[in-house]
Design a protein around this motif. Structure first.
Motif, PDB file in Angstrom:
ATOM      1  N   LEU A 121      -3.678   3.869  10.006  1.00 46.33           N
ATOM      2  CA  LEU A 121      -4.111   2.772   9.147  1.00 46.33           C
ATOM      3  C   LEU A 121      -4.381   1.515   9.961  1.00 46.33           C
ATOM      4  O   LEU A 121      -3.527   1.054  10.712  1.00 46.33           O
ATOM      5  N   ASP A 122      -5.577   0.940   9.812  1.00 44.33           N
ATOM      6  CA  ASP A 122      -5.971  -0.293  10.496  1.00 44.33           C
ATOM      7  C   ASP A 122      -5.786  -1.464   9.527  1.00 44.33           C
ATOM      8  O   ASP A 122      -6.657  -1.741   8.686  1.00 44.33           O
ATOM      9  N   ILE A 123      -4.660  -2.151   9.637  1.00 46.11           N
ATOM     10  CA  ILE A 123      -4.301  -3.235   8.723  1.00 46.11           C
ATOM     11  C   ILE A 123      -5.325  -4.376   8.782  1.00 46.11           C
ATOM     12  O   ILE A 123      -5.651  -4.972   7.755  1.00 46.11           O
ATOM     13  N   GLU A 124      -5.853  -4.680   9.949  1.00 46.16           N
ATOM     14  CA  GLU A 124      -6.823  -5.774  10.066  1.00 46.16           C
ATOM     15  C   GLU A 124      -8.093  -5.473   9.279  1.00 46.16           C
ATOM     16  O   GLU A 124      -8.658  -6.361   8.649  1.00 46.16           O
TER      17      GLU A 124
ATOM     18  N   LEU B 209       0.825  -1.196   0.000  1.00 44.17           N
ATOM     19  CA  LEU B 209       0.000   0.000   0.000  1.00 44.17           C
ATOM     20  C   LEU B 209       0.861   1.248   0.000  1.00 44.17           C
ATOM     21  O   LEU B 209       1.770   1.377   0.833  1.00 44.17           O
ATOM     22  N   GLY B 210       0.576   2.167  -0.912  1.00 44.13           N
ATOM     23  CA  GLY B 210       1.202   3.484  -0.920  1.00 44.13           C
ATOM     24  C   GLY B 210       0.290   4.432  -0.161  1.00 44.13           C
ATOM     25  O   GLY B 210      -0.808   4.745  -0.620  1.00 44.13           O
ATOM     26  N   VAL B 211       0.734   4.853   1.028  1.00 45.57           N
ATOM     27  CA  VAL B 211      -0.093   5.636   1.949  1.00 45.57           C
ATOM     28  C   VAL B 211       0.677   6.901   2.341  1.00 45.57           C
ATOM     29  O   VAL B 211       1.868   6.823   2.649  1.00 45.57           O
ATOM     30  N   PRO B 212      -0.002   8.064   2.346  1.00 48.14           N
ATOM     31  CA  PRO B 212       0.695   9.273   2.795  1.00 48.14           C
ATOM     32  C   PRO B 212       1.310   9.066   4.185  1.00 48.14           C
ATOM     33  O   PRO B 212       0.647   8.547   5.097  1.00 48.14           O
TER      34      PRO B 212
ATOM     35  N   ASN C 228      -2.754   3.943  -2.982  1.00 51.16           N
ATOM     36  CA  ASN C 228      -2.496   3.018  -4.085  1.00 51.16           C
ATOM     37  C   ASN C 228      -2.261   1.632  -3.514  1.00 51.16           C
ATOM     38  O   ASN C 228      -1.642   1.500  -2.451  1.00 51.16           O
ATOM     39  N   ALA C 229      -2.733   0.609  -4.223  1.00 53.61           N
ATOM     40  CA  ALA C 229      -2.548  -0.766  -3.769  1.00 53.61           C
ATOM     41  C   ALA C 229      -2.004  -1.627  -4.891  1.00 53.61           C
ATOM     42  O   ALA C 229      -2.405  -1.494  -6.049  1.00 53.61           O
ATOM     43  N   ALA C 230      -1.086  -2.526  -4.539  1.00 52.01           N
ATOM     44  CA  ALA C 230      -0.644  -3.599  -5.420  1.00 52.01           C
ATOM     45  C   ALA C 230      -0.894  -4.894  -4.654  1.00 52.01           C
ATOM     46  O   ALA C 230      -0.456  -5.028  -3.506  1.00 52.01           O
TER      47      ALA C 230
ATOM     48  N   VAL D  67       4.134   1.614   2.384  1.00 51.84           N
ATOM     49  CA  VAL D  67       5.227   2.477   1.963  1.00 51.84           C
ATOM     50  C   VAL D  67       4.702   3.905   1.800  1.00 51.84           C
ATOM     51  O   VAL D  67       3.493   4.123   1.685  1.00 51.84           O
ATOM     52  N   ASN D  68       5.616   4.853   1.792  1.00 50.28           N
ATOM     53  CA  ASN D  68       5.222   6.236   1.545  1.00 50.28           C
ATOM     54  C   ASN D  68       4.689   6.351   0.124  1.00 50.28           C
ATOM     55  O   ASN D  68       5.318   5.877  -0.820  1.00 50.28           O
ATOM     56  N   GLY D  69       3.529   6.931  -0.006  1.00 49.84           N
ATOM     57  CA  GLY D  69       2.920   7.069  -1.322  1.00 49.84           C
ATOM     58  C   GLY D  69       1.551   7.693  -1.197  1.00 49.84           C
ATOM     59  O   GLY D  69       1.238   8.352  -0.202  1.00 49.84           O
TER      60      GLY D  69
END
Length: 135
Positions: free
Chosen positions: A82-85, A72-75, A128-130, A102-104
């Motif tokens: 961010l709640d990963i679960e 995940l590209g996250v500011p 953004n997600a991959a 990651v920063n994004g």
């Protein structure tokens, strides 16, 4: 360097990679980075069908053997929120091996502040997600 492939950044040691799905998610109201990340993941997986895991195209492999890695590209300023679960709950099946943040992404103005929709300001969060799929 035309025609030459660069070495992959993907670590293939824990799974055989079949494909990568990519998506973008937004939260325009409420400033919820997790909602944006969940939408990015849904966007990544929503336009795909994976019959190989259901109909035995890969001998001995079914949805029980599906493995996922999510990037995940996250500011950066929103990453602690961010709640990963909750993000993981988007995926209906498959063993999630890793969620890498990651920063994004981006924070931009949505152009409107609506207190009735939970807005604290006019920020729009973009993630953004991959999603790496394999077995």
């Amino acid at each position: 360097m035309a025609g030459k492939e660069k070495e992959s950044q993907f670590d293939a040691s824990s799974m055989k990679l079949l494909f990568v799905e990519m998506g973008v998610g937004y939260d325009q109201h409420g400033q919820d980075i997790t909602a944006a990340a969940m939408r990015a993941c849904r966007d990544a997986i929503s336009s795909n069908s994976i019959p190989a895991f259901r109909i035995g195209s890969i001998p001995g492999v079914n949805t029980d053997q599906m493995k996922l890695k999510i990037k995940l590209g996250v500011p950066q300023s929103t990453q602690p929120l961010l709640d990963i679960e909750r993000v993981k709950s988007v995926f209906p099946y498959g063993q999630i091996l890793d969620v890498e943040v990651v920063n994004g992404g981006m924070i931009c103005s949505s152009g409107v502040y609506l207190e009735a929709m939970g807005d604290k300001n006019d920020d729009c969060y973009i993630v953004n997600a991959a999603v790496y799929v394999g077995y």
